[in-house]
Design a protein around this motif. Structure first.
Motif, PDB file in Angstrom:
ATOM      1  N   GLY A  89     -22.267   5.057  -2.941  1.00  0.00           N
ATOM      2  CA  GLY A  89     -22.233   3.585  -2.155  1.00  0.00           C
ATOM      3  C   GLY A  89     -23.495   3.167  -1.844  1.00  0.00           C
ATOM      4  O   GLY A  89     -24.423   4.132  -1.116  1.00  0.00           O
ATOM      5  N   ASP A 106     -21.027  -0.024  -5.420  1.00  0.00           N
ATOM      6  CA  ASP A 106     -20.525   1.022  -5.602  1.00  0.00           C
ATOM      7  C   ASP A 106     -20.284   1.656  -6.944  1.00  0.00           C
ATOM      8  O   ASP A 106     -20.686   1.117  -7.678  1.00  0.00           O
ATOM      9  CB  ASP A 106     -19.384   1.423  -5.454  1.00  0.00           C
ATOM     10  N   LYS A 147     -10.959  -0.636  -3.185  1.00  0.00           N
ATOM     11  CA  LYS A 147     -11.672  -1.312  -2.548  1.00  0.00           C
ATOM     12  C   LYS A 147     -11.989  -2.654  -3.407  1.00  0.00           C
ATOM     13  O   LYS A 147     -12.076  -4.041  -3.344  1.00  0.00           O
ATOM     14  CB  LYS A 147     -13.432  -0.667  -2.435  1.00  0.00           C
ATOM     15  N   TYR A 148     -11.383  -2.308  -4.051  1.00  0.00           N
ATOM     16  CA  TYR A 148     -11.861  -3.095  -5.195  1.00  0.00           C
ATOM     17  C   TYR A 148     -10.654  -4.449  -6.076  1.00  0.00           C
ATOM     18  O   TYR A 148     -10.700  -4.737  -7.159  1.00  0.00           O
ATOM     19  CB  TYR A 148     -12.433  -2.793  -6.874  1.00  0.00           C
ATOM     20  N   GLN A 185     -19.414  -5.888  -4.020  1.00  0.00           N
ATOM     21  CA  GLN A 185     -18.415  -6.818  -3.211  1.00  0.00           C
ATOM     22  C   GLN A 185     -19.613  -8.580  -2.612  1.00  0.00           C
ATOM     23  O   GLN A 185     -20.414  -7.416  -1.877  1.00  0.00           O
ATOM     24  CB  GLN A 185     -17.440  -6.971  -2.975  1.00  0.00           C
ATOM     25  N   VAL A 219     -15.005 -10.347  -5.928  1.00  0.00           N
ATOM     26  CA  VAL A 219     -15.213  -9.244  -6.066  1.00  0.00           C
ATOM     27  C   VAL A 219     -15.287  -9.274  -7.643  1.00  0.00           C
ATOM     28  O   VAL A 219     -14.986  -9.848  -8.472  1.00  0.00           O
ATOM     29  CB  VAL A 219     -13.689  -8.633  -5.519  1.00  0.00           C
ATOM     30  N   THR A 279     -10.529   5.723  -4.084  1.00  0.00           N
ATOM     31  CA  THR A 279     -11.656   4.925  -2.724  1.00  0.00           C
ATOM     32  C   THR A 279     -11.629   3.905  -3.702  1.00  0.00           C
ATOM     33  O   THR A 279     -11.760   2.483  -3.148  1.00  0.00           O
ATOM     34  CB  THR A 279     -12.268   5.796  -2.039  1.00  0.00           C
ATOM     35  N   PHE A 280     -12.690   3.687  -5.069  1.00  0.00           N
ATOM     36  CA  PHE A 280     -12.854   2.673  -5.497  1.00  0.00           C
ATOM     37  C   PHE A 280     -11.577   2.051  -6.089  1.00  0.00           C
ATOM     38  O   PHE A 280     -12.258   0.619  -5.682  1.00  0.00           O
ATOM     39  CB  PHE A 280     -13.618   2.922  -6.490  1.00  0.00           C
ATOM     40  N   TRP A 312      -4.417  -4.077  -2.578  1.00  0.00           N
ATOM     41  CA  TRP A 312      -3.437  -2.631  -3.344  1.00  0.00           C
ATOM     42  C   TRP A 312      -2.015  -2.527  -3.483  1.00  0.00           C
ATOM     43  O   TRP A 312      -0.987  -1.606  -2.786  1.00  0.00           O
ATOM     44  CB  TRP A 312      -4.153  -1.047  -2.575  1.00  0.00           C
ATOM     45  N   THR A 352     -21.734  -5.090  -0.814  1.00  0.00           N
ATOM     46  CA  THR A 352     -21.698  -3.708  -0.602  1.00  0.00           C
ATOM     47  C   THR A 352     -21.305  -3.202  -2.969  1.00  0.00           C
ATOM     48  O   THR A 352     -21.234  -4.225  -3.708  1.00  0.00           O
ATOM     49  CB  THR A 352     -20.318  -3.205  -0.993  1.00  0.00           C
ATOM     50  N   THR A 357     -24.750  -0.120   0.863  1.00  0.00           N
ATOM     51  CA  THR A 357     -23.717  -1.129   1.803  1.00  0.00           C
ATOM     52  C   THR A 357     -25.443  -2.033   2.435  1.00  0.00           C
ATOM     53  O   THR A 357     -25.841  -1.186   2.710  1.00  0.00           O
ATOM     54  CB  THR A 357     -22.839  -1.322   2.453  1.00  0.00           C
ATOM     55  N   ASN A 368       0.903  -1.287  -0.115  1.00  0.00           N
ATOM     56  CA  ASN A 368      -0.400   0.314   0.215  1.00  0.00           C
ATOM     57  C   ASN A 368       1.146   0.989   0.517  1.00  0.00           C
ATOM     58  O   ASN A 368       2.088   1.175  -0.017  1.00  0.00           O
ATOM     59  CB  ASN A 368      -0.662   0.505   0.642  1.00  0.00           C
TER      60      ASN A 368
END
Length: 380
Positions: A206, A215, A129-130, A239, A248, A125-126, A135, A213, A208, A58
């Motif tokens: 988004g 987006d 997250k995916y 996801q 995912v 952010t997307f 990351w 979840t 949830t 990350n």
């Protein structure tokens, strides 16, 4: 990442300064961060392999954030965040002191938050997250989006609109019945698109509900002569978390033009088209062990094959073609703050493409880029 309040003597100094402004009783400042380094072997067909030491699980971060309760459910605060580069001692985002984030905000639990400054985008952010394998530098999601020229790409150390935007205003809504949304507008002042000073409008939404979840992010880049070329990006992902694993899936599209050379600000006539990326992945947590796998496919418009996408500058500008990428990753958690990881990834280009997992070691046209990495990450 875990955050902690500043203790003595730093906390005393900050508290004294706050008291001088009459806000000591209601203000707090927190220091937080995360550092990772890995060793890796990179290879690209038609080029030599090499060993590297870098940051790649990350992005590294070192930040300060503060908040003041203004009463009546209203609060104000700030975030200042830089990005240490461990292998050289430098910083990311072209050496900006607070290149990751620098913003002030005014917020309410009932009405949402308004932020101003240099801000992370909903597309960033997307992208995090995916990324099913974490990351990582090897993950297909970011690499295929960079190859396509998408403004959703979660670029790590580089300074570009995929991750954050300068001169921006962001409204983030509270979550209502599982739904939330955000709207960002940047002014595009003080520099070019490629220098993180893009003019853009970005909408994120988004939902949830239990294990599900979903987006949506829509990014609109208008034409600014001499700086940026018109472009529209869309991202849609979902996801679902089962008892033993998380599935995912994400879809991206980029409608835009091609350019003749890296950083060019004039589109090739007749080169507008739509590119698409599909990502599928799985994450399997098993106590302190987590296994991940991800695969992605980039399908280009015919007019984009063998031509560089607009709004992407060196060193990440590349000549793309239809491509497939995949990654496997494993992490071991020594604690909540410390992880060891190992990952392997490959990106296979179509006959005209030279996209890669690292921006400065390109394969020959139609070649494959590979990376094997192992490292350590610590958060505080």
């Amino acid at each position: 990442m875990p955050r902690r309040s500043l203790g003595r003597p730093a906390g005393v100094v900050l508290a004294t300064l706050a008291a001088a402004g009459g806000a000591a009783a209601q203000s707090s400042v927190t220091l937080y961060g995360a550092l990772d380094a890995y060793v890796a072997v990179q290879s690209a067909s038609g080029a030599d392999s090499r060993k590297v030491l870098n940051s790649g699980f990350n992005p590294n971060a070192l930040g300060f954030t503060g908040n003041e309760d203004l009463g009546g459910g209203l609060s104000a605060g700030f975030t200042l965040e830089t990005q240490p580069v461990l292998d050289t001692g430098g910083t990311g985002q072209a050496g900006k002191m607070w290149g990751r984030q620098s913003l002030v905000y005014l917020g309410s639990g009932s009405y949402g938050r308004l932020s101003l400054g240099r801000i992370h985008t909903a597309g960033r952010t997307f992208g995090i997250k995916y990324s099913a394998t974490g990351w990582l530098t090897t993950d297909p999601l970011g690499n295929l989006l960079i190859a396509a020229g998408s403004a959703m790409a979660p670029v790590m150390n580089l300074d570009g609109a995929g991750s954050r935007t300068s001169n921006a205003v962001l409204y983030s809504s509270p979550r209502l019945s599982g739904f939330s949304f955000s709207l960002m507008q940047s002014a595009g002042e003080g520099g070019s698109f490629a220098a993180g000073s893009a003019k853009l409008t970005q909408f994120g939404a988004g939902y949830t509900s239990g294990p599900l979840t979903a987006d949506l992010v829509i990014n609109r880049i208008p034409e600014v002569p001499g700086s940026q070329i018109e472009q529209t990006d869309l991202a849609l992902g979902a996801q679902y978390s089962f008892t033993a694993l998380k599935l995912v899936g994400a879809f991206f599209s980029r409608k835009g033009s091609s350019i003749a050379a890296p950083g060019a600000t004039t589109p090739i006539p007749g080169s507008e088209g739509t590119d698409r990326v599909l990502i599928l992945g799985v994450s399997v947590p098993m106590g302190v062990h987590t296994f991940g796998a991800s695969v992605g496919r980039l399908t280009l418009a015919d007019v984009h094959r063998g031509r560089r996408p607009a709004n992407v500058a060196a060193p990440i500008s590349t000549v793309p073609d239809d491509s497939t990428a995949w990654s496997l990753a494993y992490t071991y958690a020594f604690s909540k703050r410390t992880q060891a990881f190992v990952a392997y990834g490959a990106l296979n280009n179509g006959e005209l493409g030279s996209a890669s997992l690292v921006g400065d070691l390109r394969p020959s046209a139609g070649g494959t880029s590979r990376l094997l990495a192992s490292g350590l990450r610590h958060s505080f």
